[in-house]
Write a protein that holds these residues in place. Structure first.
Motif, PDB file in Angstrom:
ATOM      1  N   GLY A  57       0.759  -1.245   0.000  1.00 28.97           N
ATOM      2  CA  GLY A  57       0.000   0.000   0.000  1.00 28.97           C
ATOM      3  C   GLY A  57       0.791   1.297   0.000  1.00 28.97           C
ATOM      4  N   SER A  58       2.022   1.285   0.524  1.00 31.23           N
ATOM      5  CA  SER A  58       2.835   2.513   0.604  1.00 31.23           C
ATOM      6  C   SER A  58       4.258   2.129   1.002  1.00 31.23           C
ATOM      7  N   GLY A  59       5.133   3.105   1.023  1.00 24.54           N
ATOM      8  CA  GLY A  59       6.503   2.858   1.485  1.00 24.54           C
ATOM      9  C   GLY A  59       6.530   2.538   2.969  1.00 24.54           C
ATOM     10  N   THR A  60       5.697   3.240   3.719  1.00 29.32           N
ATOM     11  CA  THR A  60       5.612   2.980   5.163  1.00 29.32           C
ATOM     12  C   THR A  60       5.192   1.528   5.386  1.00 29.32           C
ATOM     13  N   GLU A  61       4.208   1.096   4.608  1.00 29.73           N
ATOM     14  CA  GLU A  61       3.718  -0.273   4.739  1.00 29.73           C
ATOM     15  C   GLU A  61       4.762  -1.299   4.273  1.00 29.73           C
ATOM     16  N   HIS A  83      17.705  11.101  10.783  1.00 29.87           N
ATOM     17  CA  HIS A  83      17.738  11.925   9.570  1.00 29.87           C
ATOM     18  C   HIS A  83      17.051  11.141   8.450  1.00 29.87           C
ATOM     19  N   THR A  84      15.728  11.116   8.504  1.00 31.93           N
ATOM     20  CA  THR A  84      14.940  10.361   7.523  1.00 31.93           C
ATOM     21  C   THR A  84      13.508  10.875   7.576  1.00 31.93           C
ATOM     22  N   ALA A  85      12.693  10.386   6.644  1.00 29.52           N
ATOM     23  CA  ALA A  85      11.254  10.653   6.743  1.00 29.52           C
ATOM     24  C   ALA A  85      10.769   9.964   8.011  1.00 29.52           C
ATOM     25  N   VAL A  86       9.849  10.579   8.692  1.00 28.86           N
ATOM     26  CA  VAL A  86       9.365  10.020   9.948  1.00 28.86           C
ATOM     27  C   VAL A  86       8.794   8.608   9.725  1.00 28.86           C
ATOM     28  N   ALA A  87       8.414   8.319   8.487  1.00 30.38           N
ATOM     29  CA  ALA A  87       7.841   7.012   8.125  1.00 30.38           C
ATOM     30  C   ALA A  87       8.747   5.847   8.512  1.00 30.38           C
ATOM     31  N   THR A  88      10.060   6.019   8.411  1.00 32.37           N
ATOM     32  CA  THR A  88      10.992   4.932   8.749  1.00 32.37           C
ATOM     33  C   THR A  88      10.770   4.511  10.197  1.00 32.37           C
ATOM     34  N   VAL A  89      10.647   5.512  11.047  1.00 30.98           N
ATOM     35  CA  VAL A  89      10.485   5.238  12.476  1.00 30.98           C
ATOM     36  C   VAL A  89       9.065   4.773  12.778  1.00 30.98           C
ATOM     37  N   ALA A 129      18.698   0.484   7.125  1.00 31.95           N
ATOM     38  CA  ALA A 129      19.637   1.396   6.462  1.00 31.95           C
ATOM     39  C   ALA A 129      18.842   2.240   5.463  1.00 31.95           C
ATOM     40  N   VAL A 130      18.819   3.545   5.690  1.00 32.97           N
ATOM     41  CA  VAL A 130      18.063   4.441   4.804  1.00 32.97           C
ATOM     42  C   VAL A 130      19.020   5.000   3.750  1.00 32.97           C
ATOM     43  N   HIS A 131      18.738   4.712   2.490  1.00 29.43           N
ATOM     44  CA  HIS A 131      19.554   5.281   1.401  1.00 29.43           C
ATOM     45  C   HIS A 131      18.954   6.640   1.056  1.00 29.43           C
ATOM     46  N   GLU A 155      16.683  -2.578   3.926  1.00 35.21           N
ATOM     47  CA  GLU A 155      17.070  -1.366   3.196  1.00 35.21           C
ATOM     48  C   GLU A 155      15.829  -0.502   2.967  1.00 35.21           C
ATOM     49  N   ASP A 156      15.881   0.743   3.432  1.00 33.58           N
ATOM     50  CA  ASP A 156      14.812   1.698   3.138  1.00 33.58           C
ATOM     51  C   ASP A 156      15.203   2.421   1.853  1.00 33.58           C
ATOM     52  N   CYS A 157      14.588   1.972   0.754  1.00 34.89           N
ATOM     53  CA  CYS A 157      14.921   2.497  -0.586  1.00 34.89           C
ATOM     54  C   CYS A 157      13.850   3.450  -1.090  1.00 34.89           C
ATOM     55  N   ALA A 158      13.068   4.009  -0.176  1.00 35.94           N
ATOM     56  CA  ALA A 158      11.981   4.909  -0.608  1.00 35.94           C
ATOM     57  C   ALA A 158      12.518   6.030  -1.495  1.00 35.94           C
ATOM     58  N   GLN A 159      13.782   6.430  -1.244  1.00 38.34           N
ATOM     59  CA  GLN A 159      14.353   7.538  -2.015  1.00 38.34           C
ATOM     60  C   GLN A 159      15.428   7.061  -2.995  1.00 38.34           C
ATOM     61  N   SER A 160      15.527   5.767  -3.207  1.00 41.68           N
ATOM     62  CA  SER A 160      16.717   5.314  -3.946  1.00 41.68           C
ATOM     63  C   SER A 160      16.426   4.198  -4.945  1.00 41.68           C
ATOM     64  N   PHE A 179      10.368  -0.065  -0.832  1.00 43.07           N
ATOM     65  CA  PHE A 179      10.253   1.052  -1.774  1.00 43.07           C
ATOM     66  C   PHE A 179       8.933   1.782  -1.591  1.00 43.07           C
ATOM     67  N   SER A 180       8.965   3.089  -1.882  1.00 41.63           N
ATOM     68  CA  SER A 180       7.756   3.918  -1.894  1.00 41.63           C
ATOM     69  C   SER A 180       7.509   4.392  -3.316  1.00 41.63           C
ATOM     70  N   PHE A 181       6.240   4.412  -3.716  1.00 43.86           N
ATOM     71  CA  PHE A 181       5.888   4.962  -5.029  1.00 43.86           C
ATOM     72  C   PHE A 181       5.040   6.214  -4.885  1.00 43.86           C
ATOM     73  N   THR A 184       5.926  11.817  -5.908  1.00 41.97           N
ATOM     74  CA  THR A 184       7.151  12.593  -6.179  1.00 41.97           C
ATOM     75  C   THR A 184       8.411  11.722  -6.244  1.00 41.97           C
ATOM     76  N   LYS A 185       8.290  10.448  -5.929  1.00 39.90           N
ATOM     77  CA  LYS A 185       9.486   9.597  -5.900  1.00 39.90           C
ATOM     78  C   LYS A 185      10.036   9.360  -7.311  1.00 39.90           C
ATOM     79  N   ASN A 186      11.264   8.861  -7.416  1.00 36.26           N
ATOM     80  CA  ASN A 186      11.859   8.637  -8.752  1.00 36.26           C
ATOM     81  C   ASN A 186      11.001   7.701  -9.590  1.00 36.26           C
ATOM     82  N   HIS A 308      14.689  18.841   3.546  1.00 35.58           N
ATOM     83  CA  HIS A 308      14.424  17.427   3.860  1.00 35.58           C
ATOM     84  C   HIS A 308      15.493  16.919   4.820  1.00 35.58           C
ATOM     85  N   TYR A 309      15.226  17.007   6.098  1.00 36.90           N
ATOM     86  CA  TYR A 309      13.997  17.355   6.773  1.00 36.90           C
ATOM     87  C   TYR A 309      14.332  18.426   7.791  1.00 36.90           C
ATOM     88  N   PRO A 310      13.378  19.322   8.079  1.00 33.52           N
ATOM     89  CA  PRO A 310      13.710  20.449   8.955  1.00 33.52           C
ATOM     90  C   PRO A 310      13.914  20.049  10.412  1.00 33.52           C
TER      91      PRO A 310
HETATM   92  C1  LIG Z   1      13.132   7.446   3.514  1.00 30.14           C
HETATM   93  C2  LIG Z   1      11.661   7.188   3.447  1.00 30.14           C
HETATM   94  N1  LIG Z   1      11.155   6.095   4.033  1.00 30.14           N
HETATM   95  C3  LIG Z   1       9.855   5.803   3.973  1.00 30.14           C
HETATM   96  C4  LIG Z   1       8.964   6.622   3.313  1.00 30.14           C
HETATM   97  C5  LIG Z   1       7.508   6.294   3.331  1.00 30.14           C
HETATM   98  O1  LIG Z   1       6.926   6.148   2.090  1.00 30.14           O
HETATM   99  P1  LIG Z   1       5.358   6.420   1.876  1.00 30.14           P
HETATM  100  O2  LIG Z   1       5.178   7.908   1.889  1.00 30.14           O
HETATM  101  O3  LIG Z   1       5.083   5.817   0.543  1.00 30.14           O
HETATM  102  O4  LIG Z   1       4.632   5.753   2.976  1.00 30.14           O
HETATM  103  C6  LIG Z   1       9.445   7.762   2.659  1.00 30.14           C
HETATM  104  C7  LIG Z   1       8.527   8.637   1.907  1.00 30.14           C
HETATM  105  O5  LIG Z   1       8.368   9.783   2.159  1.00 30.14           O
HETATM  106  C8  LIG Z   1      10.826   8.065   2.729  1.00 30.14           C
HETATM  107  O6  LIG Z   1      11.330   9.140   2.139  1.00 30.14           O
END
Ligand SMILES: Cc1ncc(COP(=O)(O)O)c(C=O)c1O
Length: 364
Positions: A57-61, A83-89, A129-131, A155-160, A179-181, A184-186, A308-310
């Motif tokens: 369903g999402s990168g978080t998922e 130093h990542t999107a809060v989604a990783t945590v 590991a967040v790329h 591997e958190d490849c949401a951005q890679s 991976f996240s789709f 705005t992702k690649n 990214h990110y304040p």
């Molecule tokens: C590093 C990282 N991990 C996880 C996510 C979560 O992805 P999603 O927004 O698809 O849930 C993102 C997206 O913002 C991200 O940048």
């Protein structure tokens, strides 16, 4: 306004193919986990040189399912960065495990391997590991530490997506890649979507069960699961865009090269690239000691940079004082005050790149 990313431009670039793919799904009458998802999973696994992929369903998922499929849950600890999107945590916490945050490397913004060992306890089960930004983390060191301590690597490849580590794709090296789709992702869908990639058949099977109520067959739950499926429309659009991903990433690399050359010798510092890797510049992040003034200057010139990110995750109201932190996160906290993401997407035209360059140079 020149923006950091505009997903609508990607649609326009491939409009005929995308419209056709969407029509096909609408006509098919099958909208969730069908033939398009199956084909996308096959193509996405092949792209990564991996045996299995599952659309979710999402990168978080993707992260939540991956960590849960590894058997990690309440009482366990997972090491990652602030130093990542809060989604990783949040994905770690969704499993019931505790996130433990360590500092990053100043040159690459990715997890500092020298800080990992001190964060490991008898409860540690994995490292995420967040790329970040499209830059690969130091996987050699991470794998060495993981092996020594018998813990898993996600591997958190949401951005890679498309990032190379040596000659292998990010996401195909650890136990499981996520991976996240997000549009705005690649590789962006037209809504939310995500995927996991793995060589481990057991892990792939577990993700497949968990993402749909633990069903092995319809209406019979083998294990407790939930709903985190990729839909057919997203998969159909992703299949079109996957064909252009390498070319799109190459355009990002060319824009990054133009920025790198133009800012050489100025007061802003440009991204360093780890040797033997391919950075795919989901974000092009510069650093400036006068970041806020530079941001104001660019906005006045019709350019909309972003940060990214304040605020690092451990300082955010939801986590402050309760999230696990190992050591001081000095590099993380310092970076948050100096980083600035410049416009970066494959359809960014040369005139706009020139304007961004001129405006940054004027200031720096
Ligand atoms: C590093 C990282 N991990 C996880 C996510 C979560 O992805 P999603 O927004 O698809 O849930 C993102 C997206 O913002 C991200 O940048």
């Amino acid at each position: 306004m020149i923006l950091c990313a505009t997903p609508g431009e990607q649609y326009k670039a491939h409009q005929t193919e995308i419209d056709r793919a969407i029509q096909k799904v609408l006509q098919s009458g099958w909208y969730v986990l069908g033939e398009e998802v199956k084909q996308f999973e096959k193509e996405f696994a092949e792209y990564h040189g991996a045996s299995f992929s599952a659309g979710v369903g999402s990168g978080t998922e993707a992260l939540h399912l991956a960590i849960a499929a590894l058997g990690i849950g309440p009482g366990d600890e997972v090491i990652t960065v602030a130093h990542t999107a809060v989604a990783t945590v949040s994905a770690i916490e969704l499993t019931g495990a505790k996130a433990v945050l360590v500092d990053i490397e100043p040159d690459f913004f990715t997890i500092d391997p020298s800080k990992i060992q001190a964060a490991i306890t008898s409860r540690t089960k994995a490292i995420v590991a967040v790329h970040v930004y499209g830059q690969a983390a130091n996987l050699d060191e991470i794998f060495r530490i993981a092996k020594k301590n018998n813990i898993r690597v996600v591997e958190d490849c949401a951005q890679s997506v498309g990032t190379l580590y040596g000659n292998k794709k990010a996401g195909s090296l650890g136990d499981i890649g996520c991976f996240s789709f997000y549009p705005t992702k690649n590789l962006g869908a037209i809504g939310d979507g995500g995927a996991v990639v793995t060589h481990d058949e057991k892990l792939a099977k577990k993700v497949n069960l968990l993402r749909q109520y633990g069903w092995e067959e319809r209406y019979i739950s083998k294990i407790p699961g939930w709903n985190s499926r990729l839909d057919e429309l997203q998969a159909a659009v992703l299949r079109v865009k996957l064909r252009y991903l390498d070319a799109d990433n190459q355009k990002r690399i060319e824009i990054a090269k133009a920025y790198d050359e133009a800012f050489l010798g100025t007061s802003v510092s440009t991204p360093r690239v780890r040797v033997n890797t391919r950075h795919t510049y989901h974000l092009y992040v510069i650093q400036s000691e006068r970041r806020d003034a530079l941001m104001d200057h660019l906005k006045k010139q019709g350019i909309q940079p972003m940060i990214h990110y304040p605020m690092p995750v451990h300082l955010q109201p939801a986590y402050l004082g309760r999230i696990g932190v190992s050591g001081q996160l000095e590099v993380t906290e310092k970076a948050a005050n100096s980083i600035l993401s410049l416009p970066m997407y494959p359809e960014l035209d040369f005139e706009s790149v020139k304007k961004v360059i001129q405006s940054v140079r004027e200031f720096a």
